[in-house]
Design a protein around this motif. Structure first.
Motif, short mmCIF file in Angstrom:
data_model
loop_
_atom_site.label_atom_id
_atom_site.label_comp_id
_atom_site.label_asym_id
_atom_site.label_seq_id
_atom_site.Cartn_x
_atom_site.Cartn_y
_atom_site.Cartn_z
N GLY A 4 32.95 -14.62 -10.75
CA GLY A 4 33.93 -15.16 -9.48
C GLY A 4 35.04 -16.25 -9.92
O GLY A 4 35.62 -16.60 -9.36
N GLY A 5 34.43 -16.82 -11.09
CA GLY A 5 35.34 -18.15 -11.57
C GLY A 5 36.40 -17.45 -12.48
O GLY A 5 36.66 -16.33 -12.42
N TYR A 6 37.29 -18.43 -12.80
CA TYR A 6 38.27 -18.22 -13.58
C TYR A 6 38.62 -19.23 -14.47
O TYR A 6 38.39 -20.42 -14.36
N ASN A 21 36.89 -22.89 -13.69
CA ASN A 21 36.89 -23.07 -12.31
C ASN A 21 36.23 -22.13 -11.67
O ASN A 21 36.03 -20.96 -12.14
N THR A 22 35.16 -22.57 -10.56
CA THR A 22 34.37 -21.80 -9.75
C THR A 22 35.08 -20.51 -8.96
O THR A 22 34.55 -19.55 -8.93
N GLY A 23 36.15 -20.75 -8.74
CA GLY A 23 37.03 -19.91 -7.92
C GLY A 23 36.21 -19.68 -6.37
O GLY A 23 36.42 -18.72 -5.73
N TYR A 25 33.32 -19.07 -5.73
CA TYR A 25 31.85 -18.19 -5.86
C TYR A 25 30.50 -18.90 -5.66
O TYR A 25 30.39 -19.95 -6.11
N THR A 39 28.68 -20.37 -13.91
CA THR A 39 30.35 -20.18 -14.26
C THR A 39 30.50 -20.73 -15.79
O THR A 39 30.98 -20.20 -16.45
#
Length: 94
Positions: A4-6, A21-23, A25, A39
Motif C-alpha cells: 500500500g506504500g508508494y 512513503n507508507t501511503g 497503509y 514498507t
C-alpha cells in the motif's frame, strides 16, 4: 507497492532519488513500526522490480527510507538492499 506504500522517483542526468512513503497503509493489528518496516523492506527490493529497474539509469541512486527506530529493522532493510546490489561496471565492459 503491495504493502500500500508508494515510491516517488525523481531523475536527473547524474542521479535517481527514490522517496519511500507508507501511503497510509496500516495492516491488520500491525503497529505503525511494523508498517514502516514492511514498507521499507519492500522498497529495498525496488532495483530488482522490472517496472522500476528500466526507469533507473543513473549512476547514483539515493533511497530515502522512512525512519526506523529499531536497529534490528534497519539491519534487515540494509541486508535486503544488499541482496540486489551489483558492483558498478565501466561503460563498454560486459
Amino acid at each position: 507497492m503491495k504493502s500500500g506504500g508508494y515510491l516517488v522517483l525523481e531523475q536527473t542526468e547524474a542521479m535517481t532519488t527514490i522517496d519511500v512513503n507508507t501511503g497510509g497503509y496500516v495492516g491488520p493489528r500491525a503497529s505503525f513500526d511494523d508498517t514502516i518496516f514492511k514498507t521499507n523492506l519492500e522498497a529495498a527490493q525496488v532495483d530488482r522490480a522490472p517496472s522500476c529497474a528500466s526507469e533507473i539509469s543513473a549512476a547514483i541512486i539515493i533511497i530515502d527510507f522512512i525512519d526506523m527506530e529499531s536497529a534490528e529493522h534497519r539491519s534487515a532493510v540494509l541486508a535486503e538492499l544488499n541482496k540486489g546490489a551489483r558492483p558498478p561496471t565501466a561503460p563498454g565492459s560486459a
